[in-house]
Scaffold this motif. Structure first.
Motif, PDB file in Angstrom:
ATOM      1  N   TYR A   3       0.837  -1.189   0.000  1.00  0.00           N
ATOM      2  CA  TYR A   3       0.000   0.000   0.000  1.00  0.00           C
ATOM      3  C   TYR A   3       0.876   1.244   0.000  1.00  0.00           C
ATOM      4  O   TYR A   3       2.014   1.225   0.462  1.00  0.00           O
ATOM      5  N   GLN A  10       0.460   5.195   1.544  1.00  0.00           N
ATOM      6  CA  GLN A  10      -0.362   6.036   2.399  1.00  0.00           C
ATOM      7  C   GLN A  10       0.151   7.461   2.285  1.00  0.00           C
ATOM      8  O   GLN A  10       1.290   7.752   2.633  1.00  0.00           O
ATOM      9  N   LYS A  45      -4.309  10.689   4.627  1.00  0.00           N
ATOM     10  CA  LYS A  45      -5.148   9.958   3.683  1.00  0.00           C
ATOM     11  C   LYS A  45      -5.184   8.485   4.047  1.00  0.00           C
ATOM     12  O   LYS A  45      -4.379   7.990   4.817  1.00  0.00           O
ATOM     13  N   SER A  46      -6.129   7.812   3.432  1.00  0.00           N
ATOM     14  CA  SER A  46      -6.257   6.383   3.687  1.00  0.00           C
ATOM     15  C   SER A  46      -5.198   5.607   2.907  1.00  0.00           C
ATOM     16  O   SER A  46      -4.391   6.173   2.185  1.00  0.00           O
ATOM     17  N   LEU A  47      -5.224   4.312   3.061  1.00  0.00           N
ATOM     18  CA  LEU A  47      -4.276   3.465   2.358  1.00  0.00           C
ATOM     19  C   LEU A  47      -4.769   3.183   0.948  1.00  0.00           C
ATOM     20  O   LEU A  47      -5.947   2.888   0.733  1.00  0.00           O
ATOM     21  N   LEU A 102      -4.244   0.617  -2.065  1.00  0.00           N
ATOM     22  CA  LEU A 102      -3.645  -0.667  -2.439  1.00  0.00           C
ATOM     23  C   LEU A 102      -2.919  -0.517  -3.767  1.00  0.00           C
ATOM     24  O   LEU A 102      -3.492  -0.025  -4.739  1.00  0.00           O
ATOM     25  N   PHE A 124       4.747   7.011   2.057  1.00  0.00           N
ATOM     26  CA  PHE A 124       4.838   6.002   3.109  1.00  0.00           C
ATOM     27  C   PHE A 124       4.324   4.701   2.511  1.00  0.00           C
ATOM     28  O   PHE A 124       3.168   4.628   2.090  1.00  0.00           O
ATOM     29  N   ILE A 148       3.481   0.748   2.909  1.00  0.00           N
ATOM     30  CA  ILE A 148       3.122  -0.199   3.960  1.00  0.00           C
ATOM     31  C   ILE A 148       2.820  -1.554   3.327  1.00  0.00           C
ATOM     32  O   ILE A 148       2.140  -1.626   2.297  1.00  0.00           O
ATOM     33  N   PHE A 152      -0.416  -5.692   9.457  1.00  0.00           N
ATOM     34  CA  PHE A 152       0.340  -4.657   8.774  1.00  0.00           C
ATOM     35  C   PHE A 152       1.740  -4.479   9.343  1.00  0.00           C
ATOM     36  O   PHE A 152       1.972  -4.582  10.548  1.00  0.00           O
ATOM     37  N   PRO A 182       5.146  -1.920   9.865  1.00  0.00           N
ATOM     38  CA  PRO A 182       5.264  -0.562  10.412  1.00  0.00           C
ATOM     39  C   PRO A 182       5.450   0.513   9.357  1.00  0.00           C
ATOM     40  O   PRO A 182       5.399   1.693   9.678  1.00  0.00           O
TER      41      PRO A 182
END
Lengths: 113, 118
Positions: free
Chosen positions: B36, B38, B42-44, B46, B91, B93, B109, B111
Motif C-alpha cells: 500500500y 499512504q 489519507k487512507s491506504l 492498495l 509512506f 506499507i 500490517f 510498520p
C-alpha cells in the motif's frame, strides 16, 4: 467493487466522553468487516473484526462494533475515551474468501485531556 | 503472534536510483502479501497483491515496471521502486494475509517505510 464510507473526517472529544464512528459499505454479498487503528507514528493495528455470529463484536482497549446487515453498517463505539485513544481509525471490508481489503478514508479522533 | 516487519523504516535516495523495501511475516507463513501507499492524512491505497511463487497483481494505475514486486518465499515479499522520482516519495506499507479457507481472512500490517526521493 466495494466502497467503504466513514462519515466523520475528524472527531474531537473530551476524556470520558463516548465515541461512535460510523462506517457503511456498499457490497451486497458476504463480507468480513474490520476496524484498524493507527496511533501517531505507529503502524496499523487491528482493533476488532467481524466474520460471522454475534453481530456485536468486542475488541481490544474497550472498543466494540455492531454489524447491522440491513443497514450495511459496522459502527465503532467506546463508552468512555481516554487521551491515549487519539489516533486515526480506519474501517475496512473484504469479501468472504478474499484477503483484498477496501478501506474507508479514515477518521481522525482527537481526545482532549 | 502475526507480526509483520519492514526494512528499512526510512530511506532517502537520489532521483533516478532504485530502492528495495522488504516485508517479512515473522511468525506465520503468508501466501499473500499486499503493498500500500499512504499519503499524509489519507487512507491506504492498495498498489498490488503479491502471491508467493507467482506474479503480483497490480491495481489500476500502478505501473508494474516501476514498482517491482517479488514474493520469493512464504515469509518475504520485496517492493523495488525503480528509477525513483520525487513524486514517489510516500509512506509504503505492506501487509500479510493470515486466515483459513473458511474465509477468516485478516491482514496484519507492517510498520511502514518512509521513502523520500530528493
Amino acid at each position: 467493487a466495494q466502497s467503504v464510507s466513514q462519515h466523520n473526517h475528524h472527531v474531537i472529544l473530551s476524556e470520558a466522553a463516548s465515541l461512535e464512528l460510523g462506517c457503511n459499505y456498499s457490497y451486497g454479498g458476504t463480507v468480513n468487516l474490520f476496524w484498524y487503528v493507527q496511533y501517531p507514528g505507529q503502524h496499523l493495528q487491528l482493533l476488532l473484526k467481524y466474520f460471522s455470529g454475534d453481530p456485536l463484536v468486542k475488541g481490544i482497549k474497550g472498543f466494540e462494533a455492531e454489524f447491522i446487515k440491513s443497514k450495511f453498517s459496522f459502527n465503532l463505539r467506546k463508552p468512555s475515551v481516554q487521551w491515549s485513544d487519539t489516533a486515526e481509525y480506519f474501517c475496512a471490508v473484504n469479501e468472504r474468501g478474499d484477503y483484498k481489503l477496501s478501506f474507508g478514508a479514515g477518521t481522525t479522533v482527537t481526545v482532549r485531556a | 503472534g502475526a507480526v509483520v516487519s519492514q526494512h528499512p523504516s526510512r530511506v532517502i535516495c537520489k532521483s533516478g536510483t532504485s530502492v528495495k523495501i522488504e516485508c517479512r511475516s515473522l511468525d506465520f507463513q503468508a501466501t499473500t502479501m499486499f503493498w500500500y501507499r499512504q499519503f499524509p492524512k489519507k487512507s491506504l491505497m492498495l498498489m498490488a497483491t503479491s502471491n508467493e511463487g507467482s506474479k503480483a497483481t497490480y491495481e489500476q494505475g500502478v505501473e508494474k515496471d516501476k514498482f517491482l514486486i517479488n514474493h520469493a518465499s512464504l515469509t518475504l515479499s520485496t517492493l523495488t521502486v525503480t528509477s525513483a522520482h520525487p513524486e514517489d516519495s510516500s509512506f509504503y506499507i505492506c501487509s500479510a494475509g493470515s486466515g483459513t479457507s473458511g474465509g477468516a481472512d485478516t491482514q496484519y500490517f507492517g510498520p511502514g517505510t518512509r521513502l523520500t526521493v530528493l
